[in-house]
Motif scaffolding. Structure first.
Motif, PDB file in Angstrom:
ATOM      1  N   SER A 191       0.830  -1.212   0.000  1.00  0.00           N
ATOM      2  CA  SER A 191       0.000   0.000   0.000  1.00  0.00           C
ATOM      3  C   SER A 191       0.863   1.260   0.000  1.00  0.00           C
ATOM      4  CB  SER A 191      -0.942   0.003   1.203  1.00  0.00           C
ATOM      5  OG  SER A 191      -0.221  -0.056   2.414  1.00  0.00           O
ATOM      6  N   ARG A 192       1.968   1.251   0.727  1.00  0.00           N
ATOM      7  CA  ARG A 192       2.859   2.419   0.720  1.00  0.00           C
ATOM      8  C   ARG A 192       3.527   2.581  -0.643  1.00  0.00           C
ATOM      9  NH1 ARG A 192       6.886   2.680   5.424  1.00  0.00           N
ATOM     10  NH2 ARG A 192       7.256   4.707   4.483  1.00  0.00           N
ATOM     11  N   ALA A 193       3.907   1.472  -1.261  1.00  0.00           N
ATOM     12  CA  ALA A 193       4.494   1.544  -2.606  1.00  0.00           C
ATOM     13  C   ALA A 193       3.485   2.104  -3.604  1.00  0.00           C
ATOM     14  CB  ALA A 193       4.975   0.169  -3.044  1.00  0.00           C
ATOM     15  N   LEU A 194       2.232   1.648  -3.504  1.00  0.00           N
ATOM     16  CA  LEU A 194       1.189   2.161  -4.400  1.00  0.00           C
ATOM     17  C   LEU A 194       0.897   3.633  -4.149  1.00  0.00           C
ATOM     18  CD1 LEU A 194      -1.365  -0.760  -4.750  1.00  0.00           C
ATOM     19  CD2 LEU A 194      -0.140   0.403  -6.569  1.00  0.00           C
ATOM     20  N   LYS A 195       1.025   4.079  -2.907  1.00  0.00           N
ATOM     21  CA  LYS A 195       0.842   5.513  -2.622  1.00  0.00           C
ATOM     22  C   LYS A 195       1.917   6.333  -3.337  1.00  0.00           C
ATOM     23  CE  LYS A 195      -1.447   5.033   1.817  1.00  0.00           C
ATOM     24  NZ  LYS A 195      -1.355   5.227   3.265  1.00  0.00           N
ATOM     25  N   TRP A 196       3.152   5.838  -3.313  1.00  0.00           N
ATOM     26  CA  TRP A 196       4.222   6.537  -4.026  1.00  0.00           C
ATOM     27  C   TRP A 196       3.989   6.534  -5.535  1.00  0.00           C
ATOM     28  CZ3 TRP A 196       7.659   9.809  -2.233  1.00  0.00           C
ATOM     29  CH2 TRP A 196       7.986   9.773  -0.877  1.00  0.00           C
ATOM     30  N   ILE A 197       3.554   5.390  -6.054  1.00  0.00           N
ATOM     31  CA  ILE A 197       3.322   5.270  -7.498  1.00  0.00           C
ATOM     32  C   ILE A 197       2.170   6.160  -7.940  1.00  0.00           C
ATOM     33  CG2 ILE A 197       2.545   3.678  -9.308  1.00  0.00           C
ATOM     34  CD1 ILE A 197       4.141   1.476  -7.758  1.00  0.00           C
ATOM     35  N   THR A 198       1.026   6.049  -7.239  1.00  0.00           N
ATOM     36  CA  THR A 198      -0.130   6.869  -7.624  1.00  0.00           C
ATOM     37  C   THR A 198       0.134   8.345  -7.378  1.00  0.00           C
ATOM     38  OG1 THR A 198      -1.187   6.451  -5.470  1.00  0.00           O
ATOM     39  CG2 THR A 198      -1.844   5.045  -7.313  1.00  0.00           C
TER      40      THR A 198
ATOM     41  N   VAL B  10      -7.547   0.242  -5.476  1.00  0.00           N
ATOM     42  CA  VAL B  10      -6.688  -0.832  -4.959  1.00  0.00           C
ATOM     43  C   VAL B  10      -5.855  -0.322  -3.789  1.00  0.00           C
ATOM     44  CG1 VAL B  10      -4.722  -2.323  -5.528  1.00  0.00           C
ATOM     45  CG2 VAL B  10      -6.626  -2.096  -7.132  1.00  0.00           C
ATOM     46  N   THR B  11      -5.306   0.891  -3.922  1.00  0.00           N
ATOM     47  CA  THR B  11      -4.519   1.483  -2.844  1.00  0.00           C
ATOM     48  C   THR B  11      -5.371   1.692  -1.602  1.00  0.00           C
ATOM     49  OG1 THR B  11      -3.173   2.614  -4.497  1.00  0.00           O
ATOM     50  CG2 THR B  11      -2.983   3.395  -2.235  1.00  0.00           C
ATOM     51  N   LEU B  12      -6.598   2.129  -1.790  1.00  0.00           N
ATOM     52  CA  LEU B  12      -7.521   2.336  -0.669  1.00  0.00           C
ATOM     53  C   LEU B  12      -7.790   1.026   0.062  1.00  0.00           C
ATOM     54  CD1 LEU B  12      -9.595   4.156   0.863  1.00  0.00           C
ATOM     55  CD2 LEU B  12     -11.249   3.461  -0.858  1.00  0.00           C
ATOM     56  N   ILE B  13      -8.045  -0.035  -0.670  1.00  0.00           N
ATOM     57  CA  ILE B  13      -8.335  -1.337  -0.056  1.00  0.00           C
ATOM     58  C   ILE B  13      -7.121  -1.851   0.717  1.00  0.00           C
ATOM     59  CG2 ILE B  13      -8.830  -3.763  -0.573  1.00  0.00           C
ATOM     60  CD1 ILE B  13     -10.575  -2.668  -2.942  1.00  0.00           C
TER      61      ILE B  13
END
Length: 105
Positions: free
Chosen positions: A4-11, A45-48
Motif C-alpha cells: 500500500s505504501r508503494a502504491l501511494k508513491w506510485i499513484t 486498490v490502494t484504498l483497499i
C-alpha cells in the motif's frame, strides 16, 4: 515497505505528472480520458490495501474523487496537485500500529 505504501508513491507520482499543465492535459485527452479510469482503479486498490494495513486512506479517497472530477479544466489540475502531494506525504509516513496489539519483547 508495504504494497500500500508503494502504491501511494506510485499513484502520487502519476498524479504529480498529471498535474503538469500541458503534459497532464495531453496525457488525459490523448488517452481518451482512460488515464482517469486507470487512476480510479489504482486509487481503489490502494484504498483497499491501506485499509487492510490500517494506514491512512485520505490520499486514496481524494484520488478517487479526483478521477471522477479531473475532466473539468483547472479543477482537475488543482485536484491532481493536491492528491499527488497528499499521497506522497502519506506514503512517506511510518506505519502506526494499533494500541490494542501486544508485541513480543
Amino acid at each position: 515497505m508495504s504494497a500500500s505504501r508503494a502504491l501511494k508513491w506510485i499513484t502520487g507520482s502519476f498524479e504529480i505528472i498529471l498535474a503538469i499543465p500541458i503534459l497532464g492535459a495531453a496525457i488525459v485527452i490523448g488517452t481518451g480520458y482512460s488515464a482517469l479510469g486507470l487512476m480510479f482503479i489504482l486509487h481503489l486498490v490502494t484504498l483497499i490495501l491501506s485499509s487492510k494495513n490500517q494506514e491512512s486512506i485520505y490520499g486514496s479517497v481524494l484520488g478517487i474523487i479526483t478521477s471522477l472530477f479531473a475532466w473539468i479544466p483547472f479543477v482537475g489540475w488543482v485536484l491532481h496537485l493536491i492528491t499527488g502531494i497528499l499521497l506522497m506525504v502519506s506514503g512517506g509516513q511510518k506505519t502506526r500500529y494499533p494500541s490494542n496489539r501486544t508485541y513480543p519483547q
